[in-house]
Motif scaffolding. Sequence first.
Motif, short mmCIF file in Angstrom:
data_model
loop_
_atom_site.label_atom_id
_atom_site.label_comp_id
_atom_site.label_asym_id
_atom_site.label_seq_id
_atom_site.Cartn_x
_atom_site.Cartn_y
_atom_site.Cartn_z
N MET A 1 0.85 -1.18 0.00
CA MET A 1 0.00 0.00 0.00
C MET A 1 0.89 1.24 0.00
SD MET A 1 -2.96 1.11 2.72
CE MET A 1 -3.84 -0.40 2.43
N LYS A 2 0.51 2.22 -0.76
CA LYS A 2 1.26 3.47 -0.86
C LYS A 2 1.28 4.19 0.49
CE LYS A 2 1.11 7.85 -3.29
NZ LYS A 2 0.32 8.69 -4.17
N GLN A 3 2.48 4.67 0.90
CA GLN A 3 2.62 5.40 2.17
C GLN A 3 2.03 6.80 2.00
OE1 GLN A 3 3.55 4.21 4.98
NE2 GLN A 3 3.68 6.06 6.18
N LYS A 4 1.14 7.17 2.88
CA LYS A 4 0.51 8.48 2.83
C LYS A 4 1.06 9.36 3.94
CE LYS A 4 -3.72 7.25 0.62
NZ LYS A 4 -4.49 8.15 -0.17
N SER A 5 0.86 10.65 3.79
CA SER A 5 1.24 11.59 4.84
C SER A 5 0.47 11.25 6.10
CB SER A 5 0.90 13.02 4.40
OG SER A 5 0.97 13.89 5.50
N ASN A 6 1.14 11.34 7.24
CA ASN A 6 0.47 11.01 8.50
C ASN A 6 -0.19 12.22 9.14
OD1 ASN A 6 -0.15 8.64 9.74
ND2 ASN A 6 1.35 8.88 11.35
N THR A 7 -0.07 13.37 8.50
CA THR A 7 -0.73 14.56 9.01
C THR A 7 -2.19 14.55 8.56
OG1 THR A 7 1.34 15.78 8.84
CG2 THR A 7 -0.67 17.09 9.01
N LEU A 8 -3.07 14.94 9.44
CA LEU A 8 -4.49 14.97 9.10
C LEU A 8 -4.84 16.28 8.39
CD1 LEU A 8 -6.08 13.60 12.41
CD2 LEU A 8 -5.58 12.35 10.30
N THR A 9 -5.64 16.17 7.35
CA THR A 9 -6.20 17.37 6.73
C THR A 9 -7.25 17.93 7.68
OG1 THR A 9 -7.99 16.19 5.62
CG2 THR A 9 -5.89 16.37 4.41
N LYS A 10 -7.74 19.11 7.40
CA LYS A 10 -8.78 19.72 8.23
C LYS A 10 -10.02 18.82 8.29
CE LYS A 10 -11.30 23.06 10.19
NZ LYS A 10 -12.09 22.42 11.24
N ALA A 11 -10.44 18.31 7.14
CA ALA A 11 -11.63 17.47 7.10
C ALA A 11 -11.40 16.15 7.84
CB ALA A 11 -12.03 17.20 5.65
N GLU A 12 -10.22 15.54 7.66
CA GLU A 12 -9.91 14.31 8.39
C GLU A 12 -9.89 14.57 9.89
OE1 GLU A 12 -7.02 12.23 5.01
OE2 GLU A 12 -6.15 13.47 6.60
N PHE A 13 -9.31 15.71 10.27
CA PHE A 13 -9.27 16.05 11.70
C PHE A 13 -10.68 16.22 12.25
CE2 PHE A 13 -9.21 18.94 15.28
CZ PHE A 13 -8.29 18.31 16.11
N ASP A 14 -11.57 16.85 11.50
CA ASP A 14 -12.96 17.03 11.94
C ASP A 14 -13.64 15.68 12.19
OD1 ASP A 14 -12.65 19.77 11.79
OD2 ASP A 14 -13.72 19.98 9.89
N VAL A 15 -13.42 14.74 11.29
CA VAL A 15 -14.02 13.41 11.45
C VAL A 15 -13.38 12.70 12.64
CG1 VAL A 15 -14.31 11.14 10.37
CG2 VAL A 15 -14.68 13.22 9.02
N MET A 16 -12.06 12.77 12.73
CA MET A 16 -11.35 12.11 13.83
C MET A 16 -11.76 12.74 15.17
SD MET A 16 -9.22 9.62 14.00
CE MET A 16 -8.73 8.84 15.52
N SER A 17 -11.89 14.04 15.18
CA SER A 17 -12.29 14.75 16.39
C SER A 17 -13.68 14.30 16.84
CB SER A 17 -12.26 16.26 16.16
OG SER A 17 -12.49 16.96 17.34
N THR A 18 -14.56 14.10 15.89
CA THR A 18 -15.90 13.61 16.20
C THR A 18 -15.83 12.22 16.81
OG1 THR A 18 -16.84 14.93 14.40
CG2 THR A 18 -18.18 13.13 15.23
N LEU A 19 -14.99 11.35 16.25
CA LEU A 19 -14.83 10.01 16.81
C LEU A 19 -14.26 10.10 18.23
CD1 LEU A 19 -15.06 6.96 16.42
CD2 LEU A 19 -12.79 7.00 15.36
N TRP A 20 -13.29 10.97 18.45
CA TRP A 20 -12.74 11.16 19.80
C TRP A 20 -13.83 11.65 20.75
CZ3 TRP A 20 -8.20 14.03 17.23
CH2 TRP A 20 -7.15 13.14 16.96
N ASP A 21 -14.66 12.58 20.28
CA ASP A 21 -15.73 13.11 21.13
C ASP A 21 -16.76 12.04 21.50
OD1 ASP A 21 -14.57 15.62 21.04
OD2 ASP A 21 -15.95 16.42 19.54
N ILE A 22 -17.03 11.14 20.58
CA ILE A 22 -17.97 10.04 20.86
C ILE A 22 -17.38 9.16 21.96
CG2 ILE A 22 -19.01 7.94 19.90
CD1 ILE A 22 -19.24 9.47 17.22
#
Length: 138
Positions: A1-22
């Motif tokens: 699998m192609k290695q991707k940047s490990n930094t979250l984009t704004k949209a990815e962070f919003d989704v991840m933040s929602t999961l953390w909040d849950i």
Amino acid sequence: MKQKSNTLTKAEFDVMSTLWDINHSATVHDILEHFAEPKPAYTTVATYMKLLLEKGYVDYFKVKGEGKTKIYQAKVTRAEYTRQAMAGVKKDFFGGSLRSLLNFFVKEENLSDEEIADLLSTINNEQASVSIEEEKTL
């Protein structure tokens, strides 16, 4: 699998933040319920979950009898991500210098005397904690 940047984009962070909040495992539908209106499309959130999975921020499992429904869980805490992101900012913008990073924020944020005193108190308390821990190991 192609290695991707490990930094979250704004949209990815919003989704991840929602999961953390849950604060527990969740389906795409669960995550979508926590978004304010206008909510993103289901497929948009599902795509971000796939990207977060590829980047190693989430994992998923399936429940027998629930069909194809994936239940996602965070593999990285908010604190771990914040630590990683701030280490990157310190390295990339301040040459790895904590002093330069702190000087920047003290100047740019126009901190009040009270805020500076609070920061100094925090630093002193942390230094005291480190000293106590070092003494315990001797």
